[in-house]
Motif scaffolding. Structure first.
Motif, mmCIF file in Angstrom:
data_model
loop_
_atom_site.group_PDB
_atom_site.id
_atom_site.type_symbol
_atom_site.label_atom_id
_atom_site.label_comp_id
_atom_site.label_asym_id
_atom_site.label_seq_id
_atom_site.Cartn_x
_atom_site.Cartn_y
_atom_site.Cartn_z
ATOM 1 N N ILE A 113 120.690 68.080 29.479
ATOM 2 C CA ILE A 113 120.967 67.346 28.213
ATOM 3 C C ILE A 113 121.260 68.637 27.231
ATOM 4 N N GLN A 114 120.533 69.572 27.373
ATOM 5 C CA GLN A 114 121.105 70.393 26.247
ATOM 6 C C GLN A 114 122.395 70.814 26.411
ATOM 7 N N HIS A 115 123.097 70.774 27.484
ATOM 8 C CA HIS A 115 124.680 71.066 27.692
ATOM 9 C C HIS A 115 125.139 69.928 27.126
ATOM 10 N N ILE A 116 124.800 68.788 27.551
ATOM 11 C CA ILE A 116 125.659 67.357 27.199
ATOM 12 C C ILE A 116 125.869 67.359 25.663
ATOM 13 N N VAL A 117 124.746 67.641 24.889
ATOM 14 C CA VAL A 117 124.871 67.315 23.702
ATOM 15 C C VAL A 117 125.961 68.308 23.052
ATOM 16 N N LYS A 118 126.217 69.291 23.393
ATOM 17 C CA LYS A 118 127.074 70.320 22.943
ATOM 18 C C LYS A 118 128.522 69.788 23.143
ATOM 19 N N GLN A 119 128.890 68.897 23.829
ATOM 20 C CA GLN A 119 130.273 68.517 24.238
ATOM 21 C C GLN A 119 130.778 67.428 23.395
ATOM 22 N N ASP A 120 132.142 67.338 23.363
ATOM 23 C CA ASP A 120 132.702 66.454 22.200
ATOM 24 C C ASP A 120 132.496 65.006 22.562
ATOM 25 N N CYS A 133 126.991 71.494 35.478
ATOM 26 C CA CYS A 133 127.398 71.139 34.058
ATOM 27 C C CYS A 133 128.917 70.783 34.072
ATOM 28 N N SER A 134 129.605 71.383 34.889
ATOM 29 C CA SER A 134 131.002 70.745 35.120
ATOM 30 C C SER A 134 131.055 69.460 35.636
ATOM 31 N N LEU A 135 130.418 69.339 36.830
ATOM 32 C CA LEU A 135 130.362 67.924 37.408
ATOM 33 C C LEU A 135 129.911 66.786 36.428
ATOM 34 N N CYS A 136 128.887 67.306 35.649
ATOM 35 C CA CYS A 136 128.377 66.248 34.710
ATOM 36 C C CYS A 136 129.245 65.821 33.851
ATOM 37 N N ASP A 137 130.125 66.842 33.148
ATOM 38 C CA ASP A 137 131.141 66.618 32.275
ATOM 39 C C ASP A 137 132.042 65.565 32.823
ATOM 40 N N ASP A 138 132.485 65.896 33.936
ATOM 41 C CA ASP A 138 133.580 64.905 34.649
ATOM 42 C C ASP A 138 132.827 63.520 34.863
ATOM 43 N N THR A 139 131.680 63.432 35.104
ATOM 44 C CA THR A 139 131.058 62.118 35.179
ATOM 45 C C THR A 139 130.947 61.343 33.797
ATOM 46 N N LEU A 140 130.594 62.293 32.678
ATOM 47 C CA LEU A 140 130.472 61.577 31.372
ATOM 48 C C LEU A 140 131.944 61.214 30.992
ATOM 49 N N LYS A 141 132.884 61.968 31.298
ATOM 50 C CA LYS A 141 134.230 61.858 30.747
ATOM 51 C C LYS A 141 134.518 60.439 31.273
#
Length: 553
Positions: free
Chosen positions: A507-514, A455-463
């Motif tokens: 994706i369940q994690h992704i949709v919660k992010q700002d 989840c953390s690496l995914c957040d980094d990538t989508l940032k």
């Protein structure tokens, strides 16, 4: 054409907010490539009689513009707060240090006593520290109380550089008669890891003045957590601690537990997704079995805690009169554990503080606590997994490979992958492909720390993707393409994983992010609701995703 551009810029600036010493251009999306593009901001700064706060967030500034704004600031001795987050979108990394230096020179020349410096959401990496080093060392920052560097990607080296700069400022300010005394330090999503965190903990110890510390998602392991805990113990006015999404294990949790009794001013303790496990939960619970007259929130969700650890925390929480929120969701309680927690709270008349168990992982077999501690002590000593390159991981994305993947190397790899693509829709497709490929270990039984790291690496990538400003429709399209619900325009495209359990879970994690807008969530909810047949075999994980999307609307 030039006149039209000037009229557009002037119309944006006309809405600048000016009140009681606050000048705000927040969110105006002004692109200042040349000095002339900044003239209206320069005029507003120059004409402002009492400028205490300048907000430039949500614009983008080049070197020439920064010099002119810095020159205008040089006439404001009363200046106190620089709120300059998200200010370099689309800029080359080589532009950022000189731009920051020009702004800093203006403040230094003014003779101001700066109280707040906020450079969050400027992904400048370690070189950003070079840009603010002279400013931070100057006497105008001896008065600094708030330093906010969230989502800057400083990395371990940037963290160490920042620590050295702050150490120099502390020594100079102490010699001048009043030592640097930061109250607020924010550096989340910065990839500080152990090296950066340990270096910063040393200056935290010297100051002893911190009241608010937020350092989530930094890849910090037990040695770094232990160093921070020891520093926190000397900052007895701490009110807010947020270390979520780092890897404590029970070793780090026990180190934090030793510090907590000294923090009687504490109001918020956020240890979400820190892998404190049952042994760590018991240690935290025992440490909190003190007065803590101001404690309002305890967040220990998603930590692989079993029922014994959760009940221990619940028993302590029930006896803290000021507590308003207790989060234990996403652990391994099962129905029996949940009932025990609720019974414990009910007996004390405190059921209102618990936030629910919607994402409980169910019971799981655990080793004896002694075995758990022994294993984690090895982790604390710094043992490492076999190193895996990002390319090797993408080729074979297993749980074991994820354990050996370096966050800094992944970021460098992902940035290179995305920057090589000219079209934003193709960039989005590639970013989502990397994330969905990364989610493969979630297809089967996995450790909580594996999910946390994914989840953390995914957040980094989508940032990184967000820095290319994809539209909502482009983002939604890429999500749906990568789980095979719509066809890609690229005929050679293949979905990252035939098994969609992992992708849907991620994706369940992704949709919660700002970084995902409300309208994108609505589109995804609508489309997934209609895709009953295609996702029929993934009923449970799809249902959880739809529940999450519905709750966020």
């Amino acid at each position: 054409m030039v006149m039209a551009e000037m009229e557009n810029l002037t119309s944006k600036l006309a809405g600048a907010s000016v009140s009681e010493g606050v000048l705000s251009f927040a969110g105006h999306a002004i692109k200042m490539d040349k000095g002339s593009d900044a003239q209206e901001i320069v005029k507003a700064v120059t004409d402002c009689k009492e400028l205490h706060v300048l907000i430039l967030s949500g614009n983008t500034m080049g070197v020439e513009a920064a010099k002119l704004i810095g020159d205008a600031l040089s006439n404001h001795k009363e200046f106190q707060r620089a709120k300059w987050s998200d200010m370099f979108t689309g800029r080359l990394k080589t532009e950022i240090p000189p731009a920051l230096q020009h702004l800093g020179k203006g403040i230094m020349a003014s003779g101001a006593n700066l109280v707040e410096l906020d450079l969050s959401d400027n992904a400048f990496g370690p070189i950003g520290v070079q840009g603010i080093a002279d400013l931070l060392k100057h006497s105008c920052c001896f008065s600094l109380e708030e330093l906010r560097l969230n989502n800057n990607g400083l990395g371990p080296n940037g963290g160490k550089m920042l620590a050295e700069v702050l150490k120099s400022t502390y020594q100079s300010s102490k010699q001048a008669g009043k030592a640097l005394a930061l109250k607020v330090f924010v550096s989340g999503r910065g990839r500080l890891e152990n090296e950066g965190s340990i270096a910063l903990s040393e200056i935290f110890k010297k100051m002893g003045s911190l009241e608010f510390v937020s350092m989530p998602q930094n890849g910090i392991n037990p040695p770094g957590i232990t160093a921070l805990a020891q520093a926190f113990a000397l900052n007895t006015r701490l009110k807010h601690i947020n270390l979520c999404d780092n890897t404590f294990t029970s070793v780090g949790a026990r180190a934090m537990a030793k510090a907590l009794p000294k923090l009687q001013e504490l109001e918020i303790l956020n240890l979400e997704s820190c892998l404190i496990r049952t042994g760590g939960a018991k240690a935290i619970a025992k440490a909190l079995d003190n007065s803590y007259p101001k404690l309002k929130e305890i967040m220990c969700n998603f930590n692989e805690i079993n029922k014994a650890g959760a009940v221990a925390i619940a028993e302590t929480a029930a006896l803290i009169p000021s507590l308003e929120t207790l989060q234990l969701d996403g652990n391994c309680l099962g129905e029996e554990g949940q009932e025990l927690v609720m019974t414990t709270l009910e007996a004390a008349g405190r059921t209102a503080i618990i936030s629910g168990f919607d994402e409980d992982e169910g019971t799981e077999d655990e080793d004896e606590e002694e075995e758990e501690v022994e294993e984690e002590e090895v982790e604390a000593d710094g043992s490492t997994q076999s190193k895996v390159t990002p390319k090797e991981f993408i080729e074979s994305p297993t749980q074991e490979a994820m354990a050996g993947l370096s966050r800094s190397e992944w970021l460098e790899f992902a940035e290179g992958e995305l920057s090589a693509i000219p079209d934003v829709s193709e960039i989005a497709d590639r970013a989502l492909y990397l994330c969905m490929r990364m989610s493969s270990p979630l297809n089967t039984v996995h450790r909580a720390d594996t999910k946390q790291k994914i989840c953390s690496l995914c957040d980094d990538t989508l940032k990184l993707l967000a820095s290319h400003n994809p539209s909502d429709s482009v983002l939604c399209n890429s999500v749906l393409v990568n789980i095979g619900l719509i066809k890609s325009e690229n005929k050679k495209f293949r979905v990252a994983s035939e098994d969609l359990t992992g992708p849907l879970t991620l994706i369940q994690h992704i949709v919660k992010q700002d970084y995902v807008s409300k309208s994108s969530r609505k589109v995804l909810h609508s489309y997934l609701t209609k895709s009953e047949k295609k996702l029929e075999k993934y009923f449970q994980v799809k249902f959880q995703l739809l529940q999450t999307l519905f709750s966020l609307q």
